[in-house]
Design an enzyme around this catalytic site. Structure first.
Site, PDB file in Angstrom:
ATOM      1  N   THR A 210       8.407  34.588  88.104  1.00 47.78           N
ATOM      2  CA  THR A 210       6.968  34.878  88.189  1.00 47.78           C
ATOM      3  C   THR A 210       6.124  33.647  87.850  1.00 47.78           C
ATOM      4  O   THR A 210       4.960  33.785  87.494  1.00 47.78           O
ATOM      5  CB  THR A 210       6.601  36.017  87.214  1.00 47.78           C
ATOM      6  OG1 THR A 210       7.036  35.623  85.897  1.00 47.78           O
ATOM      7  CG2 THR A 210       7.242  37.331  87.592  1.00 47.78           C
ATOM      8  N   THR A 213       1.934  33.065  88.821  1.00 49.02           N
ATOM      9  CA  THR A 213       1.228  34.293  89.246  1.00 49.02           C
ATOM     10  C   THR A 213      -0.299  34.168  89.107  1.00 49.02           C
ATOM     11  O   THR A 213      -1.041  34.573  89.991  1.00 49.02           O
ATOM     12  CB  THR A 213       1.698  35.511  88.416  1.00 49.02           C
ATOM     13  OG1 THR A 213       1.730  35.134  87.032  1.00 49.02           O
ATOM     14  CG2 THR A 213       3.051  35.993  88.835  1.00 49.02           C
ATOM     15  N   CYS A 215      -2.284  31.428  88.922  1.00 54.59           N
ATOM     16  CA  CYS A 215      -2.884  30.464  89.864  1.00 54.59           C
ATOM     17  C   CYS A 215      -2.977  31.093  91.257  1.00 54.59           C
ATOM     18  O   CYS A 215      -3.980  30.945  91.970  1.00 54.59           O
ATOM     19  CB  CYS A 215      -2.022  29.200  89.964  1.00 54.59           C
ATOM     20  SG  CYS A 215      -1.789  28.343  88.401  1.00 54.59           S
TER      21      CYS A 215
HETATM   22  N1  LIG Z   1       6.335  41.575  86.950  1.00 62.28           N
HETATM   23  C1  LIG Z   1       5.194  41.772  87.623  1.00 62.28           C
HETATM   24  N2  LIG Z   1       5.185  42.653  88.652  1.00 62.28           N
HETATM   25  C2  LIG Z   1       4.044  42.861  89.361  1.00 62.28           C
HETATM   26  N3  LIG Z   1       2.871  42.247  89.097  1.00 62.28           N
HETATM   27  C3  LIG Z   1       2.819  41.357  88.071  1.00 62.28           C
HETATM   28  C4  LIG Z   1       3.980  41.074  87.286  1.00 62.28           C
HETATM   29  N4  LIG Z   1       3.640  40.119  86.365  1.00 62.28           N
HETATM   30  C5  LIG Z   1       2.332  39.835  86.572  1.00 62.28           C
HETATM   31  N5  LIG Z   1       1.825  40.584  87.583  1.00 62.28           N
HETATM   32  C6  LIG Z   1       0.478  40.509  88.161  1.00 62.28           C
HETATM   33  O1  LIG Z   1       0.278  39.131  88.507  1.00 62.28           O
HETATM   34  C7  LIG Z   1      -1.082  38.768  88.363  1.00 62.28           C
HETATM   35  C8  LIG Z   1      -1.213  37.579  87.416  1.00 62.28           C
HETATM   36  O2  LIG Z   1      -1.145  38.092  86.096  1.00 62.28           O
HETATM   37  P1  LIG Z   1      -0.503  37.351  84.860  1.00 62.28           P
HETATM   38  O3  LIG Z   1       0.947  37.123  85.115  1.00 62.28           O
HETATM   39  O4  LIG Z   1      -0.875  38.159  83.669  1.00 62.28           O
HETATM   40  O5  LIG Z   1      -1.268  35.956  84.897  1.00 62.28           O
HETATM   41  P2  LIG Z   1      -0.886  34.542  84.291  1.00 62.28           P
HETATM   42  O6  LIG Z   1       0.062  33.887  85.253  1.00 62.28           O
HETATM   43  O7  LIG Z   1      -2.213  33.862  84.203  1.00 62.28           O
HETATM   44  O8  LIG Z   1      -0.239  34.790  82.969  1.00 62.28           O
HETATM   45  C9  LIG Z   1      -1.784  40.032  87.886  1.00 62.28           C
HETATM   46  O9  LIG Z   1      -2.275  40.726  89.019  1.00 62.28           O
HETATM   47  C10 LIG Z   1      -0.668  40.819  87.206  1.00 62.28           C
HETATM   48  O10 LIG Z   1      -0.939  42.209  87.112  1.00 62.28           O
HETATM   49  C1  LIG Z   2      -0.452  22.521  86.268  1.00 62.24           C
HETATM   50  C2  LIG Z   2      -0.413  23.942  85.850  1.00 62.24           C
HETATM   51  N1  LIG Z   2      -1.518  24.691  85.966  1.00 62.24           N
HETATM   52  C3  LIG Z   2      -1.496  25.998  85.578  1.00 62.24           C
HETATM   53  C4  LIG Z   2      -0.349  26.557  85.066  1.00 62.24           C
HETATM   54  C5  LIG Z   2      -0.332  27.996  84.629  1.00 62.24           C
HETATM   55  O1  LIG Z   2      -0.098  28.730  85.745  1.00 62.24           O
HETATM   56  P1  LIG Z   2       0.047  30.312  85.819  1.00 62.24           P
HETATM   57  O2  LIG Z   2      -0.259  30.745  87.170  1.00 62.24           O
HETATM   58  O3  LIG Z   2      -0.724  30.929  84.697  1.00 62.24           O
HETATM   59  O4  LIG Z   2       1.584  30.479  85.679  1.00 62.24           O
HETATM   60  P2  LIG Z   2       2.565  30.408  84.479  1.00 62.24           P
HETATM   61  O5  LIG Z   2       2.682  29.023  83.958  1.00 62.24           O
HETATM   62  O6  LIG Z   2       1.998  31.364  83.466  1.00 62.24           O
HETATM   63  O7  LIG Z   2       3.820  30.873  85.119  1.00 62.24           O
HETATM   64  C6  LIG Z   2       0.798  25.756  84.987  1.00 62.24           C
HETATM   65  N2  LIG Z   2       1.964  26.250  84.514  1.00 62.24           N
HETATM   66  N3  LIG Z   2       0.738  24.445  85.377  1.00 62.24           N
END
Ligand SMILES: Nc1ncnc2c1ncn2[C@@H]1O[C@H](COP(=O)(O)OP(=O)(O)O)[C@@H](O)[C@H]1O
Ligand SMILES: Cc1ncc(COP(=O)(O)OP(=O)(O)O)c(N)n1
Length: 269
Positions: A210, A213, A215
């Site tokens: 994941t 997600t 970005c």
């Molecule tokens: N395992 C998963 N299955 C389905 N949707 C997910 C899962 N993990 C995150 N999401 C969704 O992905 C999007 C990004 O959320 P999140 O992962 O919390 O962001 P970030 O990468 O900033 O931590 C949101 O819409 C969230 O509900």
């Molecule tokens: C260069 C860079 N920018 C942003 C992130 C964070 O990205 P994100 O979509 O929140 O994903 P995760 O790092 O949480 O998987 C990053 N890692 N690098």
């Protein structure tokens, strides 16, 4: 063949580079391509990063960020902007000042910490995010760790997301999209402008690949806005896109692999 005259909407990402290609600028540009818009970038920082974490990070000088922004905006123009990793207070303030002058919708992903726990924003920059960057946002898209960093609110369930949204909206973005990806159960996000409330619910895929997600979701929202969608429609479409990309995420490297930005182009398995 005649030269094309119809130009796709242009979307700008202001963010850091992820050498592994799962998050940051690379995720943003792939997402934009998948949405049929022309993606452009203002690089704020370079990270040495892979599926195992962030091995190093170097921010660019303020003048380099300012110059990239001017090059793109003054010649090509933008229909929407997305911000991601901004690294320092100086860069947050520079980007906020540049965006205050644009008419284009701005999606702010207030990136604080990567999935592996690596800091992507200096602690002393948080106040600039609250007071300078969030006020210029059309949509702010914090995850629950970023909500805690910015507001002090710890969210453990869906009712806490409403409180988080109120606190984020108080900083001035027009809409808050609180991402519940870090909770358990369905993957539920809350979009609200303080009056309308939209709950976005998708199955949680038990896929550890994941990376990127957040970005991906924010860039998909910016792409939808550039295509002329209203905020709720752009967010609903972006949620469907990121859900499909997570479902198709693949095991690259030895750790957390990336979501599949090209999932819509692959034959169904
Ligand atoms: N395992 C998963 N299955 C389905 N949707 C997910 C899962 N993990 C995150 N999401 C969704 O992905 C999007 C990004 O959320 P999140 O992962 O919390 O962001 P970030 O990468 O900033 O931590 C949101 O819409 C969230 O509900
Ligand atoms: C260069 C860079 N920018 C942003 C992130 C964070 O990205 P994100 O979509 O929140 O994903 P995760 O790092 O949480 O998987 C990053 N890692 N690098």
């Amino acid at each position: 063949m005649p030269i094309r005259t119809a130009v796709p909407p242009r979307v700008l990402t202001v963010a850091g580079s992820d050498s592994g290609g799962g998050a940051g600028i690379q995720a943003d540009l792939k997402t934009m391509l998948a949405h049929g818009v022309h993606g452009m970038s203002v690089l704020t920082a370079v990270t040495a990063q892979n599926s195992l974490g962030v091995q190093g990070a170097w921010e660019l000088p303020v003048e380099a960020v300012r110059a990239q922004y001017r090059s793109v905006v003054d010649d090509i123009g933008v229909q929407a902007v997305k911000t991601g990793m901004l690294a320092s207070a100086a860069l947050v303030e520079t980007v906020a000042e540049l965006l205050a002058a644009t008419d284009a919708p701005v999606v702010v992903d207030p990136v604080g910490v990567s999935k592996h726990g690596d800091a992507l924003l200096a602690a002393e920059a948080l106040d600039s995010v609250r007071t300078k960057l969030l006020p210029v946002a059309t949509v702010a898209t914090p995850n629950l760790d970023e909500v805690a960093q910015l507001t002090g609110v710890t969210v453990t369930d869906e009712s806490g997301m409403r409180r988080a949204a109120e606190e984020i909206l108080a900083f001035g973005p027009r809409w808050a999209l609180i991402k519940g990806g870090h909770l358990t159960g369905d993957a539920v996000d809350l979009l609200t402008d303080g009056s309308a409330e939209h709950w976005l619910r998708a199955p949680r895929y038990d896929n550890r690949h994941t990376h990127g997600t957040g970005c991906t979701l924010a860039s998909a929202v910016a792409s939808g806005l550039a295509l002329g969608q209203d905020v709720p429609t752009a967010v609903e479409n972006a949620k469907a896109y990121v859900t499909g990309a997570i479902r198709a995420g693949f095991p690259l490297g030895g750790g957390i692999g990336p979501v599949d930005h090209g999932w819509r182009t692959r034959p169904a398995e």
